[in-house]
Design an enzyme around this catalytic site. Structure first.
Site, PDB file in Angstrom:
ATOM      1  N   ASP A   1      42.085  38.539  31.955  1.00  0.00           N
ATOM      2  CA  ASP A   1      41.031  39.321  32.604  1.00  0.00           C
ATOM      3  C   ASP A   1      41.467  39.535  34.056  1.00  0.00           C
ATOM      4  O   ASP A   1      42.421  38.925  34.535  1.00  0.00           O
ATOM      5  CB  ASP A   1      39.684  38.600  32.488  1.00  0.00           C
ATOM      6  CG  ASP A   1      38.505  39.553  32.638  1.00  0.00           C
ATOM      7  OD1 ASP A   1      38.729  40.716  33.043  1.00  0.00           O
ATOM      8  OD2 ASP A   1      37.367  39.130  32.378  1.00  0.00           O
TER       9      ASP A   1
ATOM     10  N   ASP B   1      37.568  46.571  36.423  1.00  0.00           N
ATOM     11  CA  ASP B   1      36.387  47.422  36.228  1.00  0.00           C
ATOM     12  C   ASP B   1      35.271  46.976  37.172  1.00  0.00           C
ATOM     13  O   ASP B   1      35.393  45.949  37.834  1.00  0.00           O
ATOM     14  CB  ASP B   1      35.930  47.359  34.762  1.00  0.00           C
ATOM     15  CG  ASP B   1      35.778  45.936  34.245  1.00  0.00           C
ATOM     16  OD1 ASP B   1      36.642  45.089  34.582  1.00  0.00           O
ATOM     17  OD2 ASP B   1      34.814  45.648  33.525  1.00  0.00           O
TER      18      ASP B   1
HETATM   19  N1  GUN Z   1      33.984  39.202  31.462  1.00  0.00           N
HETATM   20  C1  GUN Z   1      32.696  39.234  31.077  1.00  0.00           C
HETATM   21  N2  GUN Z   1      32.171  40.449  31.325  1.00  0.00           N
HETATM   22  C2  GUN Z   1      33.138  41.202  31.879  1.00  0.00           C
HETATM   23  C3  GUN Z   1      33.194  42.559  32.330  1.00  0.00           C
HETATM   24  O1  GUN Z   1      32.229  43.308  32.292  1.00  0.00           O
HETATM   25  N3  GUN Z   1      34.398  42.976  32.813  1.00  0.00           N
HETATM   26  C4  GUN Z   1      35.495  42.150  32.867  1.00  0.00           C
HETATM   27  N4  GUN Z   1      36.638  42.637  33.323  1.00  0.00           N
HETATM   28  N5  GUN Z   1      35.443  40.885  32.448  1.00  0.00           N
HETATM   29  C5  GUN Z   1      34.290  40.418  31.948  1.00  0.00           C
END
Ligand code: GUN
Length: 755
Positions: free
Chosen positions: A109, A144
């Site tokens: 992420d 995002d």
């Molecule tokens: N982890 C939990 N929700 C989100 C999200 O909306 N975007 C991102 N990049 N990671 C997340």
């Protein structure tokens, strides 16, 4: 712990270079899919759970995840690695797989979630994607902008637009690394749809649904379902969908049924720290627990009391394993349900575990106000026929596209019994799909002959009805050729010609369900839907002796046979010739109605095709083969599901009957004008032609075009670009799936047509 070290699992084989990033479907149940995602670190079977690994706090070692639990992919946070000098250096030098000691697929992420929690992050949009690429992740995530459920429309719109603006540079920065394109949009349907359509334009490999963590934390599962229906129909079908931050097993069945492929869970570890256990029915505290809610392998020899007595770190590690095992258990249950075609039933069962989940389920399947009413023999609870949008209330109507998207992907007919589960039964998407197909394609006899003013509704008993009714049908066909005979089933009226069709004939429920007397206003509405409005209704109970005499009496009383001569005629035995002719007419109707309802053949064309046909009938009186006067065996009714199998000769005949142009692409437009146009066509590339002609399956990479009414498990014709018939088979998707998939089976070929 440490026992897993005895059984190390081999490292995964990388996918073929040309397959990297591709997703294929290997099994399905409606929109729920079993898939394979091809990556350099193995082919991930989906639906899959990606445990969240915090590189600083590893509650369960990634290696153990791989070796002991067979976990094929995990997710970690690149922003944490980027910020932490030691981690960053090791990841940059040795790669993220070495950093975590995990040989499978690694997704990272981007720091968006940190910005949601802490307000901001220091890293740049391109910088964080480049960093993820540089440490060798399999799937990176763009930065995002998180949209919260409490935000105003304008605030959420900003999140959606800003995320969209960052998409192109992020995709460019990722180069060949697969990239997540998260969908934002808060609770606003239009913004979710806008985000999905906009992000779909960029070359993302996977689409996570973002901004749902607070929605789940607040148990707003109805909103969660709405978000899914507002989003998934607008994403490219060939890209997996990941529910960001969803790791509670309670949500798996519904999410998967609505099209989710990937989940990630920090919950297994976070809940363990608080002494809480995840179960498919909610969360339980170990505090007051004497017995385990379900015995999992990791606690087979310890009691909750013994675990409570452990020191904190050891207890957390054990409960994290418990949670992980439970989560994987539910995921496996969902996967098996997809294979068995029973996932929606699992969704139904699970919906009773939590009021918010039940609310979500009811919202999905019925109008909320209707759901509160007592069932009156289906009544309007089966709302999703032609009138669906109008009947589902002002707000639900807005989600009609999403509901249709779900219904259109249902396989129908299916094999096996359809267990009755209370009123939820009637709104199962596959039942709605079967009803829609019947209602939109079946047509009454087009005749001015006597009797066409009436319908005979038989009720009171479950199938099979053939033995009881076949003699009556022969008599009635002779004496009142235009009379329509229908059978009342718990999921609607079905014409006698389709008396063995699943699910109508296969509702497995208590006797009273079948014995209920017809509710006439409802029967009237149902007849309207079938194009039989305004007819006189004669009802006959199938229970008890002398059914033939009772039928005749009821019809006399209703004036179907008016006049004494007619009465005498209808009571006297039929001569052999009359009997044989009437029998043939019953068989013809059986096959022509199935051609119309199941293969979308125009009813008069189907009747024409069967003019003068003969039929092979088995000892139980069931038609096995339909044979044209030219001696061509064109179709065989299927005994298991009441479907109709097309033969090679039949495919040639139906191919020749097509009156509209072949499809030129895979667009879902203009579907409504195509009733009666025959089975859907699939146009394939010339490279595939010789293989299809030999009876080999069609792969997605070779499909050039498909008709919009193509449906999974339904018969389609395979043609080349000149429109020449190459074969026939069962489609493995809807037109949106035909449009996007590059890998996997598109059509299971049942017969090839040699040149
Ligand atoms: N982890 C939990 N929700 C989100 C999200 O909306 N975007 C991102 N990049 N990671 C997340």
């Amino acid at each position: 712990m440490g026992a897993w070290q005895e059984g190390r699992r081999d490292d995964p084989a990388p996918c073929r270079e040309q397959d990297r990033g591709l997703f294929e479907i290997t099994g399905r149940d409606g929109r729920a899919r079993l898939g394979r995602l091809h990556t350099s670190h193995g082919v991930l079977e989906t639906p899959a759970l990606l445990p969240v690994i915090n590189p600083n706090i590893r509650t369960i070692e990634p290696r153990e995840m791989w070796d002991r639990y067979g976990i094929g992919a995990l997710i970690t946070n690149s922003y944490i690695i980027w910020k932490h000098e030691g981690l960053k250096q090791k990841a940059t030098e040795d790669g993220v797989h070495a950093l975590l000691d995990f040989p499978g697929m690694i997704m990272t992420d981007s720091g968006t979630f940190q910005s949601y929690i802490y307000g901001d992050v220091e890293v740049g949009v391109e910088e964080i994607v480049e960093f993820q690429r540089s440490i060798g992740v399999d799937v990176a995530t763009m930065l995002d902008v998180f949209s919260r459920p409490d935000m105003t429309f304008t605030q959420v719109e900003h999140c959606v637009n800003e995320t969209l603006e960052r998409a192109a540079v992020s995709v460019a920065a990722a180069q060949h690394t697969m990239l997540n394109g998260p969908i934002q949009g808060g609770l606003f349907k239009e913004l979710r749809t806008k985000s999905a359509k906009g992000m779909a334009q960029h070359k993302f490999a996977i689409h996570p649904i973002g901004g749902i963590v607070p929605v789940m934390e607040q148990h707003r599962y109805k909103d969660y379902a709405k978000i899914m229906l507002a989003t998934l129909p607008y994403l490219p079908a060939e890209r997996p969908v990941h529910m960001f931050g969803c790791g509670h097993p309670m949500l798996f069945p519904m999410s998967i049924a609505l099209g989710a492929d990937l989940f990630d869970s920090a919950a297994y570890a976070l809940f363990a720290r608080d002494g809480r256990l995840l179960t498919p029915w909610g969360t339980e505290k170990i505090e007051s627990m004497v017995d385990w809610p379900m015995l999992m392998p990791c606690v087979a020899s310890v009691s909750p009391a013994q675990v409570k007595a452990m020191e904190k770190e050891q207890r957390t590690a054990l409960l994290a394993r418990y949670n992980l095992e439970m989560t994987l258990n539910e995921l496996n249950r969902c996967k098996q349900a997809i294979r068995d075609g029973t996932l929606w039933r699992l969704v139904e069962r699970r919906s009773h575990q939590h009021p918010a989940l039940r609310e979500a389920f009811l919202w999905l399947s019925t109008r909320p106000q209707q759901a509160m009413m007592k069932l009156q023999m289906l009544d309007d609870l089966i709302l999703n026929d032609r009138d669906a949008g109008r009947e589902r209330g002002p707000e639900a109507g807005a989600y009609e596209n999403g509901w249709n998207w779900l219904v259109d992907a249902q396989e129908s007919p299916r094999k096996g019994g359809e267990p009755w589960g209370g009123e939820d039964t009637f709104v199962r998407p596959q039942i709605v799909a079967a009803r829609r197909q019947l209602i939109s394609r079946w047509q009454p006899k087009n005749s001015t002959a006597r009797g066409c003013e009436d319908v005979l509704v038989m009720h009171g008993l479950p199938g099979p009805w053939r033995e009881r009714l076949s003699d009556i049908m022969v008599r009635l066909t002779h004496h009142a050729p235009a009379l329509e005979v229908l059978i009342l089933t718990p999921v609607g009226l079905v014409p006698y010609s389709l008396e063995d069709l699943n699910p109508f004939a296969h509702i497995d429920g208590p006797d009273w369900l079948w014995r209920r007397r017809p509710n006439l206003p409802w029967v009237r509405r149902e007849l309207d839907r079938l194009g039989l409005g305004n007819r006189k209704i004669v009802t006959v109970d199938m229970q008890g002796e002398g059914i033939q005499a009772r039928c005749m009496t009821a019809l006399h009383q209703a004036g179907v046979f008016d006049g004494d001569d007619d009465q005498t005629a209808s009571e006297s035995p039929l001569d052999k010739e009359g009997r044989e002719a009437a029998k043939l007419a019953v068989y013809r109707r059986l096959v022509s109605d199935k051609l119309a309802v199941l293969l979308n053949v125009d009813i008069s064309a189907a009747t024409g095709l069967l003019e003068g046909a003969t039929f092979v009938v088995n000892r139980q009186g069931r038609v096995k083969n339909a044979i044209t006067p030219q001696g061509k065996h064109i179709a065989s009714p299927r005994l298991g599901d009441g479907g109709l199998s097309l033969t090679d000769e039949g495919s040639i005949a139906l191919h020749a009957m097509r009156t509209i142009a072949p499809p030129t692409g895979c667009s879902s437009e203009h579907e409504s004008d195509t009733n009666g146009a025959g089975p859907a066509w699939v146009v394939v590339d010339e490279d595939a032609e010789p293989f299809v002609r030999q009876g080999r399956n069609v792969f997605h990479g070779f499909v050039l075009a498909a008709d919009p009414w193509i449906r999974p498990s339904q018969t389609c014709l395979i043609v080349n670009q000149k429109g020449e018939l190459l074969g026939h088979g069962l489609a493995n998707g809807t037109v949106d799936e035909f449009a996007g998939f590059k890998k996997g089976i598109a059509v299971k070929t049942r017969g090839g047509i040699p040149q």
